[in-house]
Structure formats: C-alpha cells, structure tokens
Design a protein around this motif. Sequence first.
Motif, mmCIF file in Angstrom:
data_model
loop_
_atom_site.group_PDB
_atom_site.id
_atom_site.type_symbol
_atom_site.label_atom_id
_atom_site.label_comp_id
_atom_site.label_asym_id
_atom_site.label_seq_id
_atom_site.Cartn_x
_atom_site.Cartn_y
_atom_site.Cartn_z
ATOM 1 N N THR A 11 0.834 -1.207 0.000
ATOM 2 C CA THR A 11 0.000 0.000 0.000
ATOM 3 C C THR A 11 0.867 1.255 0.000
ATOM 4 N N ARG A 12 1.925 1.231 0.784
ATOM 5 C CA ARG A 12 2.784 2.414 0.888
ATOM 6 C C ARG A 12 3.741 2.570 -0.290
ATOM 7 N N TYR A 13 4.094 1.462 -0.945
ATOM 8 C CA TYR A 13 5.094 1.512 -2.022
ATOM 9 C C TYR A 13 4.564 0.826 -3.277
ATOM 10 N N PRO A 14 3.872 1.570 -4.123
ATOM 11 C CA PRO A 14 3.269 0.980 -5.329
ATOM 12 C C PRO A 14 4.291 0.319 -6.268
ATOM 13 N N ARG A 15 5.521 0.800 -6.261
ATOM 14 C CA ARG A 15 6.524 0.183 -7.131
ATOM 15 C C ARG A 15 6.855 -1.228 -6.664
ATOM 16 N N ILE A 16 6.834 -1.461 -5.373
ATOM 17 C CA ILE A 16 7.034 -2.814 -4.849
ATOM 18 C C ILE A 16 5.868 -3.695 -5.270
ATOM 19 N N THR A 17 4.655 -3.144 -5.204
ATOM 20 C CA THR A 17 3.474 -3.886 -5.661
ATOM 21 C C THR A 17 3.637 -4.280 -7.128
ATOM 22 N N ALA A 18 4.088 -3.342 -7.945
ATOM 23 C CA ALA A 18 4.284 -3.622 -9.372
ATOM 24 C C ALA A 18 5.341 -4.712 -9.566
ATOM 25 N N ALA A 19 6.407 -4.680 -8.772
ATOM 26 C CA ALA A 19 7.458 -5.708 -8.882
ATOM 27 C C ALA A 19 6.909 -7.083 -8.503
ATOM 28 N N PHE A 20 6.123 -7.135 -7.429
ATOM 29 C CA PHE A 20 5.497 -8.407 -7.048
ATOM 30 C C PHE A 20 4.564 -8.912 -8.141
ATOM 31 N N TRP A 21 3.790 -8.006 -8.732
ATOM 32 C CA TRP A 21 2.859 -8.394 -9.795
ATOM 33 C C TRP A 21 3.626 -8.932 -11.009
ATOM 34 N N ARG A 22 4.685 -8.250 -11.388
ATOM 35 C CA ARG A 22 5.493 -8.712 -12.520
ATOM 36 C C ARG A 22 6.067 -10.102 -12.242
ATOM 37 N N GLU A 23 6.573 -10.304 -11.046
ATOM 38 C CA GLU A 23 7.135 -11.606 -10.676
ATOM 39 C C GLU A 23 6.069 -12.694 -10.735
ATOM 40 N N THR A 24 4.862 -12.384 -10.308
ATOM 41 C CA THR A 24 3.752 -13.335 -10.371
ATOM 42 C C THR A 24 3.438 -13.704 -11.813
ATOM 43 N N LEU A 25 3.419 -12.721 -12.703
ATOM 44 C CA LEU A 25 3.143 -12.982 -14.124
ATOM 45 C C LEU A 25 4.243 -13.835 -14.753
ATOM 46 N N ILE A 26 5.493 -13.554 -14.398
ATOM 47 C CA ILE A 26 6.617 -14.336 -14.930
ATOM 48 C C ILE A 26 6.544 -15.769 -14.428
#
Length: 137
Positions: A11-26
């Motif tokens: 919630t506090r760091y959207p870029r971390i959220t995006a990194a987690f999402w990218r890793e999930t897609l990969i």
Amino acid sequence: MPGEALWDLCTRYPRITAAFWRETLIDAAIFREWVTNVGRREAYNRMAYVLCELLVRLRAVGLAEGYACDLPITQGEFADALGITPVDVNRVLKELRADGLIELKGERLNIPNWEKLKEVSEFDPTYLHWEHDQAAA
C-alpha cells in the motif's frame, strides 16, 4: 512475512506492488511452459527444451561461456524433472549427441548448433521476460 505487513508495504510503495505483480506474471508464464513441456512434448523434445532453458539461465548469471556450461545433473535428476525414466534420459541424450545437437564430456555440455536445438525443442526464451541480450543466447 505476515500478510498484514506485506499489505502495508504494498500500500505504501506501489513500485514494490508492481514488482510483485510482474514476478507473479513471470512465474505463471514459466509454469505454463513447463506444463506444456512435460505434458505435450516427446522425451527428445523435452530434453532439448530443458537444455535450452538451462543454458539461457546459466548465461544470464554468467555461468556459461558461449554455448557451453557445466551440467552437474544426474540422469536420475533429469528423469524426475522431465517425467521420464533414467533409461529414457540416457537414450535421448545419445540421440541428441548422434544428431549433432549436443556434446557431453563428463559434466560439460556444449551446444554446437544452438538454433537447431531451439527449433527441435520449440524453445522461445521470451517467456522468461528477460532483457533481449540475456535471453538471446
């Protein structure tokens, strides 16, 4: 990590959220490729595929020179990974050698015809989502 702490972090760091999402897609893309590899390809093509992926991954971390790398994996371990018997692994490796697609000397793998091995295995490294120079092998 407790779920509450992870939620707060995302919630506090959207870029971390995006990194987690990218890793999930990969991870999902890799999973799909492996389901296809084990479920749809013949043993010969499966082995060619795993050798291609291993080489690309080893190149990405600097553990391969050109199209050669150390391969300290037993035939039993290959059999488990590919869903075939160790006897089939032995047979397939002999066929790949006879077809000039690989050279194995001890634990050293050399791929003299990378393009042909990729073709036989239907290997396309783009599912790994790496930069072009890493995946191009």
